[in-house]
Write a protein that holds these residues in place. Structure first.
Motif, mmCIF file in Angstrom:
data_model
loop_
_atom_site.group_PDB
_atom_site.id
_atom_site.type_symbol
_atom_site.label_atom_id
_atom_site.label_comp_id
_atom_site.label_asym_id
_atom_site.label_seq_id
_atom_site.Cartn_x
_atom_site.Cartn_y
_atom_site.Cartn_z
ATOM 1 N N THR A 1 0.727 -1.292 0.094
ATOM 2 C CA THR A 1 0.102 -0.072 -0.143
ATOM 3 C C THR A 1 1.031 1.434 -0.014
ATOM 4 O OG1 THR A 1 -0.143 0.098 2.346
ATOM 5 C CG2 THR A 1 -1.968 -1.144 1.114
ATOM 6 N N TRP A 2 2.048 1.095 -0.223
ATOM 7 C CA TRP A 2 3.017 2.149 -0.352
ATOM 8 C C TRP A 2 2.536 3.181 -1.515
ATOM 9 C CZ3 TRP A 2 7.286 -1.835 0.209
ATOM 10 C CH2 TRP A 2 7.628 -2.201 1.685
ATOM 11 N N CYS A 3 2.990 4.445 -1.404
ATOM 12 C CA CYS A 3 2.465 5.211 -2.537
ATOM 13 C C CYS A 3 3.545 5.119 -3.694
ATOM 14 C CB CYS A 3 2.998 6.937 -1.934
ATOM 15 S SG CYS A 3 2.417 7.285 -0.486
ATOM 16 N N PRO A 4 3.038 5.279 -4.803
ATOM 17 C CA PRO A 4 3.917 5.334 -5.943
ATOM 18 C C PRO A 4 4.931 5.777 -5.942
ATOM 19 C CG PRO A 4 1.557 5.842 -6.608
ATOM 20 C CD PRO A 4 1.597 6.022 -5.190
ATOM 21 N N GLY A 41 5.069 2.163 11.018
ATOM 22 C CA GLY A 41 5.258 3.118 9.985
ATOM 23 C C GLY A 41 5.150 2.554 8.650
ATOM 24 N N CYS A 42 5.194 3.229 7.752
ATOM 25 C CA CYS A 42 5.156 2.745 6.292
ATOM 26 C C CYS A 42 6.318 1.598 6.239
ATOM 27 C CB CYS A 42 5.718 3.807 5.250
ATOM 28 S SG CYS A 42 4.246 5.133 5.340
ATOM 29 N N SER A 43 7.573 2.021 6.718
ATOM 30 C CA SER A 43 8.629 1.170 6.855
ATOM 31 C C SER A 43 8.144 -0.293 7.425
ATOM 32 C CB SER A 43 9.715 1.451 7.646
ATOM 33 O OG SER A 43 9.247 2.166 8.942
ATOM 34 N N PHE A 75 8.423 11.396 9.312
ATOM 35 C CA PHE A 75 7.414 10.635 9.474
ATOM 36 C C PHE A 75 6.506 10.377 8.270
ATOM 37 C CE2 PHE A 75 7.353 10.997 14.422
ATOM 38 C CZ PHE A 75 8.427 10.910 14.604
ATOM 39 N N GLY A 76 6.539 9.197 7.772
ATOM 40 C CA GLY A 76 5.606 9.005 6.589
ATOM 41 C C GLY A 76 4.251 8.670 6.826
ATOM 42 N N LEU A 77 4.176 7.510 7.899
ATOM 43 C CA LEU A 77 2.803 6.847 8.017
ATOM 44 C C LEU A 77 1.820 8.026 8.626
ATOM 45 C CD1 LEU A 77 1.305 4.447 7.570
ATOM 46 C CD2 LEU A 77 1.544 3.672 9.873
ATOM 47 N N GLN A 90 13.565 7.509 -0.470
ATOM 48 C CA GLN A 90 12.619 8.795 -0.777
ATOM 49 C C GLN A 90 11.203 8.622 -0.469
ATOM 50 O OE1 GLN A 90 14.061 6.718 -2.837
ATOM 51 N NE2 GLN A 90 12.703 6.295 -4.646
ATOM 52 N N CYS A 91 10.489 9.744 0.133
ATOM 53 C CA CYS A 91 9.273 9.607 0.452
ATOM 54 C C CYS A 91 8.607 10.814 -0.348
ATOM 55 C CB CYS A 91 8.811 9.853 1.796
ATOM 56 S SG CYS A 91 7.178 10.278 2.150
ATOM 57 N N PRO A 92 8.161 10.401 -1.635
ATOM 58 C CA PRO A 92 7.530 11.461 -2.692
ATOM 59 C C PRO A 92 6.496 12.179 -1.998
ATOM 60 C CG PRO A 92 7.281 9.384 -3.266
ATOM 61 C CD PRO A 92 7.972 9.009 -2.134
ATOM 62 N N THR A 93 5.555 11.686 -1.258
ATOM 63 C CA THR A 93 4.379 12.087 -0.726
ATOM 64 C C THR A 93 4.661 13.178 0.459
ATOM 65 O OG1 THR A 93 3.496 10.096 -0.946
ATOM 66 C CG2 THR A 93 2.285 11.631 0.331
ATOM 67 N N TRP A 94 5.721 13.038 1.110
ATOM 68 C CA TRP A 94 5.885 14.147 2.255
ATOM 69 C C TRP A 94 6.925 14.749 2.148
ATOM 70 C CZ3 TRP A 94 0.980 14.925 3.773
ATOM 71 C CH2 TRP A 94 0.155 13.932 4.009
HETATM 72 S S1 SF4 Z 1 5.817 7.749 -0.032
HETATM 73 FE FE1 SF4 Z 1 6.222 8.356 2.228
HETATM 74 S S2 SF4 Z 1 4.234 8.335 2.792
HETATM 75 FE FE2 SF4 Z 1 4.025 7.141 1.053
HETATM 76 S S3 SF4 Z 1 4.781 5.069 1.666
HETATM 77 FE FE3 SF4 Z 1 6.434 5.823 1.338
HETATM 78 S S4 SF4 Z 1 7.052 6.615 3.025
HETATM 79 FE FE4 SF4 Z 1 4.704 6.353 3.201
#
Ligand code: SF4
Ligand code: TPP
Lengths: 633, 311
Positions: free
Chosen positions: B27-30, B62-64, B136-138, B211-215
């Protein structure tokens, strides 16, 4: 002749009070008496007033009793500067002053004349008070005697010699115990001091007092053990071979005993960075297939709330012990209290469940620790043994045969690889570890990492049968209901298949009931005995099953009496609250007798509480004990 | 013979065995760097000869932390920050298991920071992969212990006043015996580093830039990295503590300013692992503890053998 001896040795921490009293208690036990020890100590390492009391009689002794009848008062090392051998500060001579109040009429006092001067004695009005109370006072230069034959620290041995002579006690057992514990010159000097003191006392003093060591005999071999020993040995016999912890009084005792024994039996002990880690390690070891435990006292246990919930959600078997001391917060580190009950019952988020046993004596501590492991591994649920500083530290003699039980290394509801082959798997071959379809009693058997065919994911999130995180409502309900079913199944097992873990006292048809839990049991038992001897009609129940609660037995008990008094060591009547919550009635039948000053109940306080309650008087029994009236009163 | 037949099994292992055959899909972001860690583990594990059933992956939250939901080994998804104590104990209970712990930078360096330091200090023989996305991703983009100073987030709207934690130096100072940094954008290096970390006997810490492209769109993980082992500009001996420390210092100084260095920073081959140390002082059994429970011939001590000293 007196029917019981209550011998108190008082001095400074570091004066060898512990080892001396341990030997003295064992000697009394070996001479055929039942013994019970009580230790009073402040939260400091050196100095400060401390004492140990040993009660010995030719009958079961279940509490420290009321007061005592023989004082051995060493000089207080706290009052002296060890380098200069001089008094410093203006410390009172506490071994005398702090102990006189509880000495019974006709009692015997031996004090160290070498350290406690005549002015000090005057300062506490010893002579006048002795006259009033018919005390027999024996000033002896214990320090001088010790110095003469060895070293000054051996003055405790001199004291033992003097009191032994005064009490007409044979030295044989004391000598044996000394020989076991030491050797060479040290043993030699100690024996010399012991004999010199003994003979000198016999020659120089008239024994006008009535106090003598009672005579007794045991039919079977006895061992002198503390509650911490019993819990540690219960864990060993239950097959526990992994412990992780972080020191905190009084839990440290159990942790230490297991850490010292595990290397010899192939177990692993870990002292770690904090209590969160400690409980998490126990979860990790249990997950990997080892019977594991952790524990702490209140503040440390608070940190374990997280891993406790994790164990419940992942259905990882786990045993925690919680050794209560007076709180809140750091509270009184070396004083007992029974005020963590609600903390232990309800800590951790969600509809979280665990099993909680509260043993009330040494045998129960052993038995219920074993039971906690068995239930935890059979039902894959955390089980907690809650006890307190009093039970942890008091020593009583137990029939050696009592411990003669088969070890129980069985991993409970865990599958072998053959069984795993037959078990349900999903289409990709993943083991349905959390299968609710044919779970019996709510239990879905598990696999252990490394087993063939057992692969699954354990997670603290809600999860599907193979362990995938799931927020599907139907799955949630099914999993939740399955987990909740465990506690009911455990209740049924405890009620129907096992001997009761509750303990009863007094005549069955008594009209008045006393209800207690945990370490207050002994004092309650003795109070009930006394009350019935005085012609009252009183019985008691000491409850151990806190969760699932001993619903049936407590209901029956309360229905059978007109009135009841709940005795516990806390200020907010936590156990009475639990009874009312669990049973939903009896609020108007129960009065509370509470004590929370850091000292355990003495039988006389319970007797008095009963009298005050019965007389319906508008007063409190003593300054140290409170009555909380029943609802509607 | 081991009571655990999956342990030590030798056969061809297919990468696909590590992928759950049925749900769940990640379910991670693209574009999330976490895919990179998953991929390198799936490549590395068969190459080091580990079957899914002899591996235990322990994650935090966490996402991780979802790594082992998508990696089909034995798995324990624990709680936020607590993967290491659970992993350590599983390894002590059964040293034959291959134990890999993983979590995020918030999980591992923040809430679990104490466990990180102590696990490194004790040099437990486990691999620890930290998904370092500097955020923090999640929980939706709050500042993490590795976010650069001045980093703005909903909880630090004026920009963080805190200097970021230095994971590599912290690890070295704490006592880890294998320390590397790699990045999701370099799968080949990542796979090699993970293989080494798994094979290393001791605490292997991999700071894995994800990388966390979302945040965290500004994070440096997107810029080209330089492999310290491949570049002539960075000549140092990975076995030399002082040189490693110096290299780490430089890297950690510049990480947020445009240069990203990856590679092995420190390798200590001769330091005994924690269980070896524990064994040497007589506190670890010869045989895996967990096995004894399946061994019908095991002798179990009885408490009454201990009672002599109480008589
Ligand atoms: S991109 Fe960021 S928010 Fe999305 S799953 Fe990855 S760590 Fe989580
Ligand atoms: C005790 C506790 N505190 C807070 C949280 C909420 N929480 C879940 S994930 C997370 C942060 C995750 O950040 P990071 O570890 O960097 O991992 P990422 O999601 O970026 O992979 C937090 C604070 C929690 N689950 N448990």
């Amino acid at each position: 002749m007196s029917d019981e001896l209550i011998w108190r040795i008082a001095g400074g921490s570091g004066d060898g009070i512990d080892s001396t009293s341990q030997n003295f208690a064992k000697a009394l036990m070996r001479s055929g008496l039942d013994v019970f020890t009580h230790r009073h100590y402040p939260s400091r390492i050196r100095g400060g007033h401390t004492y140990v009391e040993i009660r010995a009689a030719d009958r079961e002794v279940q509490s420290r009793g009321d007061g005592y009848n023989c004082l051995l008062s060493l000089g207080d090392s706290f009052a002296r500067n060890p380098q200069e051998e001089a008094y410093y500060g203006n410390e009172e001579i506490k071994p005398l002053s702090e102990n006189l109040d509880e000495l019974r009429e006709g009692g015997v006092i031996v004090y160290d004349e070498g350290l406690i001067s005549e002015e000090d004695v005057e300062a506490v009005n010893l002579h006048e008070r002795a006259e009033e109370n018919d005390w027999h006072v024996f000033p002896v230069d214990l320090r001088g005697l010790a110095k003469e034959h060895g070293r000054e620290v051996m003055r405790n041995t001199a004291g033992v010699g003097v009191t032994a002579a005064l009490l007409d006690m044979e030295l044989e057992h004391i000598e044996d115990l000394m020989s076991d514990a030491m050797g060479g010159d040290i043993l030699e000097s100690n024996l010399e001091i012991l004999h010199e003191a003994y003979e000198m006392t016999q020659e120089e003093y008239d024994f006008e007092h009535d106090l003598r060591v009672p005579e007794g005999s045991h039919e079977t071999e006895q061992a002198l053990l503390s509650g911490s020993n019993a819990i540690a040995y219960g864990a060993i016999d239950a097959g526990c071979r992994f412990i992780a912890g972080y020191p905190m009084t009084p839990w440290t005792d159990v942790f230490t005993i297991l850490s010292q024994n595990f290397p010899d039996m192939g177990g692993v002990s870990e002292q770690v960075e904090d209590e969160i880690a400690a409980a998490a390690l126990a979860v990790g070891a249990s997950h990997a297939g080892v019977k594991a435990m952790s524990g702490s006292s209140g503040g440390g246990f608070a940190l374990m709330s997280e891993p406790l919930g994790l164990a419940e959600m992942t259905e990882t078997p786990l045993v925690l012990v919680e050794s209560m001391r007076a709180g809140p917060s750091t509270g009184m580190p070396t004083k007992p209290e029974q005020a963590d009950l609600e903390h232990v019952l309800y800590t951790s988020q969600g509809d979280s469940q665990r099993v909680v046993f509260a043993p009330g004596n040494i045998e129960e501590a052993y038995e219920q620790t074993r039971l906690a492991f068995e239930i935890a591994w059979d039902y894959q649920i955390p089980a907690i043994v809650i006890y307190d500083q009093k039970l942890s530290g008091e020593n009583t003699n137990v029939d050696v045969e009592f411990f003669d039980r088969e070890p129980q290394p069985d991993l409970g509801s865990t599958l072998t690889e053959e069984e795993l082959r037959e078990a349900a798997h999903d289409n990709s071959g993943k083991f349905k570890r959390f299968n609710h379809e044919d779970a019996e009693n709510g239990v879905a058997p598990r696999s252990i990492p490394g087993q063939k065919g057992g692969r699954y994911l354990a997670t603290g999130n809600e999860h599907s049968p193979v362990g995938h995180i799931s927020e599907d409502p139907d799955n949630r309900v099914a999993q939740m209901e399955r987990r909740l079913e465990k506690l009911e199944s455990i209740r049924a097992e405890l009620d129907e298949e096992r001997d009761s873990t509750q303990t009863y006292f007094g005549p069955e048809d008594a009209e008045y009931g006393i209800i207690t839990w945990g370490s207050s049991q002994g004092a309650v038992a003795e109070a009930i005995e006394r009350l019935n001897a005085q012609g009252h009609s009183v019985k008691g129940i000491s409850v151990s099953d806190m969760m699932p609660f001993a619903e049936k037995e407590v209901t029956e008990f309360l229905e059978s009496v007109d009135e009841a008094m709940v005795v516990e060591m806390n200020a907010t009547a936590q156990f009475r609250g639990l009874i009312q919550k669990e049973l939903g009635r009896f609020g108007d039948k129960m009065t509370s007798l509470l004590k929370f000053n850091g000292n355990p109940f003495e039988p006389a306080e319970i007797v008095e509480g009963y009298e005050v309650n019965l007389a319906d008087e508008d007063r409190q029994p003593t300054a140290q004990v409170r009555i909380e009236p029943a609802a509607g009163d | 013979m081991s009571a655990f037949n999956a342990i030590g099994e030798e056969r061809e292992i297919d990468r696909d065995e590590y992928t759950p055959g049925v749900e769940p899909q990640p379910t991670w972001c693209p574009g999330c760097g976490d895919f990179g860690v998953l991929k390198s583990l799936k490549q590395a594990l068969p190459e080091v000869g580990k079957t899914p059933e002899e591996v235990l992956t322990v994650t935090g939250i966490g996402c991780s932390g979802k790594l082992n939901s998508y990696l089909d080994t034995y798995g324990f998804h624990t709680i936020h920050g607590r993967s290491l104590p659970v992993a350590r104990a599983a390894k002590l209970a059964n040293p034959e298991l291959e134990v890999i712990a993983a979590g995020g930078d918030g999980d591992g360096y923040g809430i679990g920071g104490n466990h990180f330091i102590h696990t490194a200090r004790e040099n437990h023989d486990i691999t620890y992969i930290v998904f370092n996305n500097e955020i923090f991703g999640l929980t939706k983009g709050q500042t993490s212990p590795t976010s650069p100073k001045g980093h703005k987030s909903k909880t630090q709207p004026s920009g963080s006043a805190k200097t970021p934690l230095r994971p590599l130096s912290t690890s070295l100072n704490a006592g880890a015996s294998y320390i590397a940094r790699t990045a999701a954008v370099n799968p080949n290096q990542a796979k090699e580093i993970i293989k080494e970390a798994i094979e290393h006997d001791g605490f292997a810490h991999v700071d894995f830039l994800t990388q966390c492209p979302t945040w965290n769109k500004d994070a440096r993980q997107y810029v080209p990295y330089i492999d310290v082992q491949e570049s002539d500009d960075y000549d140092f001996d990975v076995h030399d503590r002082a040189e490693a420390a110096e290299m780490m210092r430089e890297t950690e100084d510049v990480l947020n300013e445009g240069t990203v260095l990856t590679g092995r920073y420190y390798v200590e081959d001769d330091r005994p692992s924690y269980s070896q140390e524990k064994h040497a002082v007589g506190e670890m059994p010869d045989q895996p503890l967990a096995e004894r429970y399946f061994d019908d011939d095991a002798e179990w001590e009885r408490s009454y053998d201990l009672l002599d000293r109480h008589k």
